[in-house]
Design an enzyme around this catalytic site. Structure first.
Site, short mmCIF file in Angstrom:
data_model
loop_
_atom_site.label_atom_id
_atom_site.label_comp_id
_atom_site.label_asym_id
_atom_site.label_seq_id
_atom_site.Cartn_x
_atom_site.Cartn_y
_atom_site.Cartn_z
N ARG A 16 25.68 22.29 -30.28
CA ARG A 16 24.44 22.08 -29.50
C ARG A 16 24.39 23.07 -28.36
NH1 ARG A 16 24.59 17.21 -26.49
NH2 ARG A 16 26.64 16.54 -27.20
N TYR A 153 33.06 18.57 -11.33
CA TYR A 153 32.59 19.62 -12.24
C TYR A 153 32.86 21.02 -11.65
CZ TYR A 153 29.23 22.16 -15.23
OH TYR A 153 28.63 23.03 -16.10
N ALA A 154 32.52 21.19 -10.36
CA ALA A 154 32.72 22.51 -9.71
C ALA A 154 34.21 22.86 -9.67
CB ALA A 154 32.13 22.50 -8.31
N LYS A 157 35.24 24.01 -13.08
CA LYS A 157 34.70 25.32 -13.44
C LYS A 157 35.32 26.45 -12.62
CE LYS A 157 31.97 24.01 -16.74
NZ LYS A 157 32.22 24.44 -18.12
N ILE A 186 20.62 26.32 -17.29
CA ILE A 186 20.19 26.60 -18.67
C ILE A 186 19.61 25.34 -19.30
CG2 ILE A 186 20.94 27.54 -20.90
CD1 ILE A 186 21.45 29.46 -18.50
P1 NDP Z 1 25.52 20.20 -24.07
O1 NDP Z 1 25.79 18.87 -23.46
O2 NDP Z 1 24.16 20.55 -24.49
O3 NDP Z 1 26.52 20.42 -25.31
C1 NDP Z 1 27.88 20.16 -25.16
C2 NDP Z 1 28.63 20.56 -26.41
O4 NDP Z 1 30.01 20.32 -26.20
C3 NDP Z 1 28.22 19.76 -27.63
O5 NDP Z 1 28.32 20.58 -28.78
C4 NDP Z 1 29.26 18.65 -27.66
O6 NDP Z 1 29.41 18.16 -29.00
C5 NDP Z 1 30.51 19.41 -27.18
N1 NDP Z 1 31.52 18.58 -26.54
C6 NDP Z 1 31.39 17.77 -25.46
N2 NDP Z 1 32.55 17.17 -25.17
C7 NDP Z 1 33.46 17.61 -26.08
C8 NDP Z 1 34.83 17.35 -26.32
N3 NDP Z 1 35.53 16.50 -25.55
N4 NDP Z 1 35.45 17.98 -27.35
C9 NDP Z 1 34.76 18.83 -28.15
N5 NDP Z 1 33.45 19.12 -27.98
C10 NDP Z 1 32.81 18.50 -26.96
O7 NDP Z 1 26.09 21.27 -23.00
P2 NDP Z 1 25.55 22.74 -22.61
O8 NDP Z 1 25.26 23.49 -23.82
O9 NDP Z 1 24.53 22.60 -21.56
O10 NDP Z 1 26.85 23.33 -21.88
C11 NDP Z 1 27.82 24.09 -22.58
C12 NDP Z 1 28.81 24.64 -21.56
O11 NDP Z 1 28.13 25.43 -20.60
C13 NDP Z 1 29.55 23.55 -20.78
O12 NDP Z 1 30.88 23.94 -20.55
C14 NDP Z 1 28.77 23.50 -19.48
O13 NDP Z 1 29.57 23.02 -18.44
C15 NDP Z 1 28.41 24.96 -19.31
N6 NDP Z 1 27.28 25.18 -18.43
C16 NDP Z 1 26.05 24.65 -18.71
C17 NDP Z 1 24.99 24.90 -17.86
C18 NDP Z 1 23.62 24.36 -18.11
O14 NDP Z 1 22.76 24.54 -17.24
N7 NDP Z 1 23.33 23.74 -19.23
C19 NDP Z 1 25.15 25.71 -16.65
C20 NDP Z 1 26.48 26.22 -16.46
C21 NDP Z 1 27.48 25.97 -17.33
P3 NDP Z 1 29.84 16.61 -29.27
O15 NDP Z 1 28.96 15.77 -28.39
O16 NDP Z 1 29.66 16.40 -30.73
O17 NDP Z 1 31.27 16.56 -28.87
#
Ligand code: NDP
Length: 245
Positions: A16, A153-154, A157, A186
């Site tokens: 995702r 979270y910060a 990261k 994002i």
């Molecule tokens: P989403 O919540 O949209 O997607 C998270 C993804 O991580 C999913 O595919 C989920 O799949 C997977 N996931 C979550 N927990 C686990 C776990 N314990 N083990 C394996 N997979 C896991 O997140 P984003 O796409 O928004 O964020 C992606 C990354 O970017 C993150 O690290 C986030 O901190 C970082 N980020 C995002 C920002 C934003 O504005 N969106 C800004 C800055 C950084 P499933 O649920 O099936 O496990």
């Protein structure tokens, strides 16, 4: 341009949001991709929809050491040795410090920081043997600037940035590069729907005047994974429309 042909990329949280965007860009570059998420069905269907052939989805909670060990064996058997690792899986449990429960702190650290450690340890062994590899850690601008309500979270990261730089120093002699991307705001499930007031407040902080998309991050990831970035290691790239500068 198929500059990643012959590479095998593994993207945690590739089912995702930003991870899915990165998986798509690496696949467009010619790489085969292992998509990892806790929900195996979702990871498999995301992998099946990527451009090109030979992609697979795997169920794994990156915070669980046994599951990560099993993942490394399963990927190796089904696909071979991973040459590009993207530590993207991440979660938030936002609240003010005085209201933060131990579980809020631990869960965010376990997935965002310990998860990256476990997965990197499992997959860097093969890279070291082959004396080639790329590791990308998805941090956040919040790890650079801090953010009220996100101490857990910060911290996770910012921790990823120290991890990235140390790893870059440790692995450079084995021809393994390690960099971080710090996305700004994002549009994904994580950030959810904003009301008008929240959007207006955010826009004031983003010089480019728009929220980011997963594709904005994916293009930079593809560049960093490829040969054009061959002399770049230990760096952090803010991709945030100018939010932090
Ligand atoms: P989403 O919540 O949209 O997607 C998270 C993804 O991580 C999913 O595919 C989920 O799949 C997977 N996931 C979550 N927990 C686990 C776990 N314990 N083990 C394996 N997979 C896991 O997140 P984003 O796409 O928004 O964020 C992606 C990354 O970017 C993150 O690290 C986030 O901190 C970082 N980020 C995002 C920002 C934003 O504005 N969106 C800004 C800055 C950084 P499933 O649920 O099936 O496990």
């Amino acid at each position: 341009m198929d500059e990643l042909t012959g590479e095998l990329a593994l993207v945690t949280g590739g089912s995702r949001g930003i991870g899915l965007g990165i998986a798509g860009a690496l696949a467009e570059g010619g790489a085969r991709v292992a998509v990892v998420g806790r929900d195996g069905e979702r990871a498999r269907s995301a992998a099946a929809a990527l451009p090109g052939a030979g992609h697979h989805g795997f169920a794994c909670d990156v915070a669980d050491g046994d599951q990560v060990t099993a993942l490394a064996a399963a990927v190796d058997e089904a696909m071979g040795g991973v040459s590009i690792l993207v530590n993207n899986a991440g979660v938030t449990r936002d609240t003010l410090l005085l209201r933060m429960k131990d579980e809020d702190w631990d869960q965010v650290m376990d997935v965002n920081l310990r998860g990256a450690f476990l997965v990197t340890r499992a997959f860097s062994r093969g890279m070291m043997k082959r004396r080639a590899g790329v590791i990308l850690n998805i941090s956040s601008v919040v790890g650079l600037s801090g953010n009220a309500g996100q101490t857990n979270y910060a911290a996770s990261k910012a921790g990823l940035l120290g991890f990235t730089r140390s790893l870059a120093r440790e692995l450079a002699s084995r021809n393994i590069r390690c960099n971080a991307i710090a996305p700004g705001y994002i549009e994904t499930d994580m950030t959810g729907a904003l009301d008008e007031k929240q959007t207006a407040a955010l826009m004031e902080r983003i010089p480019m005047g728009r929220l980011g998309t997963p594709e904005d991050i994916a293009g930079v990831a593809r560049f960093l994974a490829g040969p054009a970035a061959r002399y770049i290691t230990g760096q952090v790239f803010a991709v945030d429309g100018g939010m932090v500068m």
